[in-house]
Design a protein around this motif. Sequence first.
Motif, PDB file in Angstrom:
ATOM      1  N   LEU A  93      40.081  35.617  36.147  1.00 25.68           N
ATOM      2  CA  LEU A  93      39.293  36.157  35.039  1.00 25.68           C
ATOM      3  C   LEU A  93      38.316  35.132  34.460  1.00 25.68           C
ATOM      4  CD1 LEU A  93      42.015  38.199  33.086  1.00 25.68           C
ATOM      5  CD2 LEU A  93      39.954  39.132  34.146  1.00 25.68           C
ATOM      6  N   VAL A  94      38.781  33.928  34.188  1.00 21.20           N
ATOM      7  CA  VAL A  94      37.947  32.965  33.449  1.00 21.20           C
ATOM      8  C   VAL A  94      37.807  31.625  34.147  1.00 21.20           C
ATOM      9  CG1 VAL A  94      38.474  34.004  31.209  1.00 21.20           C
ATOM     10  CG2 VAL A  94      39.966  32.213  32.102  1.00 21.20           C
ATOM     11  N   GLY A  95      38.319  31.505  35.365  1.00 22.61           N
ATOM     12  CA  GLY A  95      38.263  30.223  36.057  1.00 22.61           C
ATOM     13  C   GLY A  95      36.874  29.775  36.439  1.00 22.61           C
ATOM     14  N   GLN A  96      35.900  30.705  36.439  1.00 23.33           N
ATOM     15  CA  GLN A  96      34.548  30.350  36.883  1.00 23.33           C
ATOM     16  C   GLN A  96      33.712  29.680  35.797  1.00 23.33           C
ATOM     17  OE1 GLN A  96      35.676  33.350  36.308  1.00 23.33           O
ATOM     18  NE2 GLN A  96      34.168  34.682  35.361  1.00 23.33           N
ATOM     19  N   PHE A  97      34.185  29.702  34.557  1.00 22.20           N
ATOM     20  CA  PHE A  97      33.408  29.099  33.470  1.00 22.20           C
ATOM     21  C   PHE A  97      33.578  27.590  33.449  1.00 22.20           C
ATOM     22  CE2 PHE A  97      34.496  33.427  31.838  1.00 22.20           C
ATOM     23  CZ  PHE A  97      33.210  33.931  31.862  1.00 22.20           C
ATOM     24  N   LYS A  98      32.641  26.911  32.764  1.00 22.35           N
ATOM     25  CA  LYS A  98      32.770  25.459  32.601  1.00 22.35           C
ATOM     26  C   LYS A  98      34.055  25.186  31.807  1.00 22.35           C
ATOM     27  CE  LYS A  98      29.208  22.831  31.952  1.00 22.35           C
ATOM     28  NZ  LYS A  98      28.052  22.093  31.393  1.00 22.35           N
ATOM     29  N   GLY A  99      34.862  24.276  32.322  1.00 19.45           N
ATOM     30  CA  GLY A  99      36.173  24.068  31.712  1.00 19.45           C
ATOM     31  C   GLY A  99      37.109  25.208  32.053  1.00 19.45           C
ATOM     32  N   VAL A 104      41.797  29.108  31.529  1.00 21.59           N
ATOM     33  CA  VAL A 104      42.897  29.777  32.229  1.00 21.59           C
ATOM     34  C   VAL A 104      44.220  29.480  31.530  1.00 21.59           C
ATOM     35  CG1 VAL A 104      44.248  29.801  34.372  1.00 21.59           C
ATOM     36  CG2 VAL A 104      41.751  29.815  34.467  1.00 21.59           C
ATOM     37  N   ASN A 105      44.390  28.243  31.135  1.00 13.51           N
ATOM     38  CA  ASN A 105      45.590  27.810  30.422  1.00 13.51           C
ATOM     39  C   ASN A 105      45.827  28.681  29.194  1.00 13.51           C
ATOM     40  OD1 ASN A 105      47.513  26.314  28.918  1.00 13.51           O
ATOM     41  ND2 ASN A 105      46.782  24.393  29.783  1.00 13.51           N
ATOM     42  N   ILE A 106      44.767  28.893  28.410  1.00 10.16           N
ATOM     43  CA  ILE A 106      44.882  29.656  27.162  1.00 10.16           C
ATOM     44  C   ILE A 106      45.105  31.138  27.429  1.00 10.16           C
ATOM     45  CG2 ILE A 106      43.654  30.336  25.060  1.00 10.16           C
ATOM     46  CD1 ILE A 106      42.156  27.598  25.314  1.00 10.16           C
ATOM     47  N   VAL A 107      44.307  31.704  28.343  1.00 12.44           N
ATOM     48  CA  VAL A 107      44.448  33.127  28.652  1.00 12.44           C
ATOM     49  C   VAL A 107      45.823  33.425  29.240  1.00 12.44           C
ATOM     50  CG1 VAL A 107      43.565  35.015  30.079  1.00 12.44           C
ATOM     51  CG2 VAL A 107      41.971  33.468  28.935  1.00 12.44           C
ATOM     52  N   ALA A 108      46.318  32.531  30.089  1.00  7.77           N
ATOM     53  CA  ALA A 108      47.646  32.720  30.673  1.00  7.77           C
ATOM     54  C   ALA A 108      48.722  32.733  29.588  1.00  7.77           C
ATOM     55  CB  ALA A 108      47.939  31.612  31.689  1.00  7.77           C
ATOM     56  N   SER A 109      48.567  31.885  28.583  1.00 10.47           N
ATOM     57  CA  SER A 109      49.537  31.869  27.478  1.00 10.47           C
ATOM     58  C   SER A 109      49.468  33.158  26.671  1.00 10.47           C
ATOM     59  CB  SER A 109      49.280  30.664  26.569  1.00 10.47           C
ATOM     60  OG  SER A 109      49.603  29.462  27.237  1.00 10.47           O
ATOM     61  N   MET A 110      48.265  33.714  26.518  1.00  7.48           N
ATOM     62  CA  MET A 110      48.130  34.984  25.797  1.00  7.48           C
ATOM     63  C   MET A 110      48.817  36.114  26.578  1.00  7.48           C
ATOM     64  SD  MET A 110      44.157  34.564  24.577  1.00  7.48           S
ATOM     65  CE  MET A 110      44.068  36.086  23.639  1.00  7.48           C
ATOM     66  N   LEU A 111      48.645  36.119  27.892  1.00  5.26           N
ATOM     67  CA  LEU A 111      49.292  37.136  28.713  1.00  5.26           C
ATOM     68  C   LEU A 111      50.793  36.894  28.795  1.00  5.26           C
ATOM     69  CD1 LEU A 111      46.713  37.316  31.658  1.00  5.26           C
ATOM     70  CD2 LEU A 111      46.972  38.925  29.761  1.00  5.26           C
ATOM     71  N   TRP A 218      40.736  41.434  41.969  1.00  6.13           N
ATOM     72  CA  TRP A 218      41.440  42.675  42.274  1.00  6.13           C
ATOM     73  C   TRP A 218      42.845  42.399  42.820  1.00  6.13           C
ATOM     74  CZ3 TRP A 218      42.007  47.386  41.080  1.00  6.13           C
ATOM     75  CH2 TRP A 218      42.622  48.308  41.939  1.00  6.13           C
ATOM     76  N   ALA A 219      42.949  41.420  43.707  1.00  3.71           N
ATOM     77  CA  ALA A 219      44.246  41.080  44.295  1.00  3.71           C
ATOM     78  C   ALA A 219      45.207  40.528  43.241  1.00  3.71           C
ATOM     79  CB  ALA A 219      44.060  40.058  45.419  1.00  3.71           C
ATOM     80  N   SER A 220      44.705  39.649  42.376  1.00  2.00           N
ATOM     81  CA  SER A 220      45.564  39.065  41.343  1.00  2.00           C
ATOM     82  C   SER A 220      45.941  40.102  40.295  1.00  2.00           C
ATOM     83  CB  SER A 220      44.861  37.874  40.675  1.00  2.00           C
ATOM     84  OG  SER A 220      43.653  38.285  40.038  1.00  2.00           O
ATOM     85  N   LEU A 221      45.022  41.039  40.000  1.00  2.00           N
ATOM     86  CA  LEU A 221      45.315  42.095  39.036  1.00  2.00           C
ATOM     87  C   LEU A 221      46.433  43.002  39.556  1.00  2.00           C
ATOM     88  CD1 LEU A 221      44.672  43.559  36.402  1.00  2.00           C
ATOM     89  CD2 LEU A 221      42.895  44.840  37.617  1.00  2.00           C
ATOM     90  N   LYS A 222      46.365  43.336  40.859  1.00  2.00           N
ATOM     91  CA  LYS A 222      47.427  44.164  41.433  1.00  2.00           C
ATOM     92  C   LYS A 222      48.772  43.444  41.371  1.00  2.00           C
ATOM     93  CE  LYS A 222      45.517  44.975  45.428  1.00  2.00           C
ATOM     94  NZ  LYS A 222      45.364  45.519  46.808  1.00  2.00           N
ATOM     95  N   GLY A 223      48.750  42.120  41.574  1.00  2.00           N
ATOM     96  CA  GLY A 223      49.997  41.368  41.558  1.00  2.00           C
ATOM     97  C   GLY A 223      50.597  41.221  40.179  1.00  2.00           C
ATOM     98  N   ALA A 224      49.727  41.166  39.152  1.00  2.00           N
ATOM     99  CA  ALA A 224      50.217  40.916  37.784  1.00  2.00           C
ATOM    100  C   ALA A 224      50.207  42.160  36.906  1.00  2.00           C
ATOM    101  CB  ALA A 224      49.359  39.830  37.128  1.00  2.00           C
TER     102      ALA A 224
END
Length: 432
Positions: A93-99, A104-111, A218-224
């Motif tokens: 979702l957010v790995g393509q942005f600067k930093g 990813v660390n923050i979004v993963a904690s929210m999820l 799409w692949a990661s969304l199906k997995g999670a």
Amino acid sequence: MADLLVVGLLFLGTLLVLYAIGVPIAVAMGFTSVIVMLSPYGGGAINYEVVSKQLLYGANSFTLLAVPFYLLLGRLMNRMGMTQRIFRLANALVGQFKGGIAHVNIVASMLFSGMSGIAIADASGLGRIEYAAMREQGYDKDISLGVTGASSIIGPIIPPSVPAIIYALLAGVSVGDLFLAGIVPGILLGLFLMATVVIIVHRRGYEPGNEFELDELWASLKGALTAILTPVIVVGGIISGVFSATEAGAIAIIYVLLIGVFQYGELTVAGIVDELRNGMVETFSLVFIVAAASLYGYVALQLRLPFLLTDAITSVTTNPVLIVCLLVVLLLIVGTFMETVAAISILVPVFMPILNTTGIDPTYFGIVMILTLMLGLLTPPFGVILFVLEKVTDATLEEVMRAIVPYYVPIILLLLLIMLQPKIALFVPSLG
């Protein structure tokens, strides 16, 4: 004021001395209650009937039944490998942005918040993965530690949340309302932390992360997907009125068991039994604290401590905002050396007369209290998350403490915003 100082010293001083020498908090509350009863202020004798009834009725609550459900829910989802699936989705979702990996660390904690509801679980479980991933991609140790530690406190704010259940029980408010009240502040905390990351990575010149790939998303969304649907089921059921927060925990467990056994194939009978056993130990510990807190709160009422404190505070100011500020300062101090559930168990019975007298909404204050105590978990000298990060990373305690400092700013800014604008917390509950 003199009475308040004497009673406060006897009531809180004894507890803090016992806690400081290593006595478990539930035992310390029980001993303090007995000592106060034996003192001239407590009547000079122990009423065994009162003691037994308070311990029994303190633990005998339908609301408290939600605690083992959510503890077991988090354990089962961890057993199924949901942590890695959620981290992969966040990266897509957010790995393509600067930093990107920091975001990813923050979004993963929210999820991940839907899997735990306990900050220490996030820091020890997902934190190890998040820190290692950031270091592997060339991030400095301090930003890797800071983001991992700060993001771990999102879990107890976004529902489901074990501290919210304990607060709701002791404050006499709806668990469902308190869950819903945490949604907007939890999301805002994530966004505030991400904004801080943007500033830091820009100043340090970090390059953008991986390129965005629709196939990977799409692949990661199906997995999670089944993992992130768990909090949706909980929150959606509560908002729609289909079931209560306690019932939502039970339904979520059934859902996760079915997914783990039939879809993932990673839950075995032995694994389920193991998680049940460990969950029972955690549940007993929390229920013991709540039972002891019931007795402790009763003794506080007998000493009239809540009313003495109310009179002392309202003699200074009757402005609800200023009163909340005073209580937050106290919570910041307590949160630096006391575990969150213990602090809630001790202080909520003391605070409730103040909230009722001054017209402060207890649901709104619950979010303020939990967020403040979460900040305490990151604050030296005894912030628990600091010690957890020391154990699960290659950093020293001093390095962890220094790394966390810049991330106090977004947390404090959000706390101030909620204190000044209670509607931020009360918006979603008002929709019901």
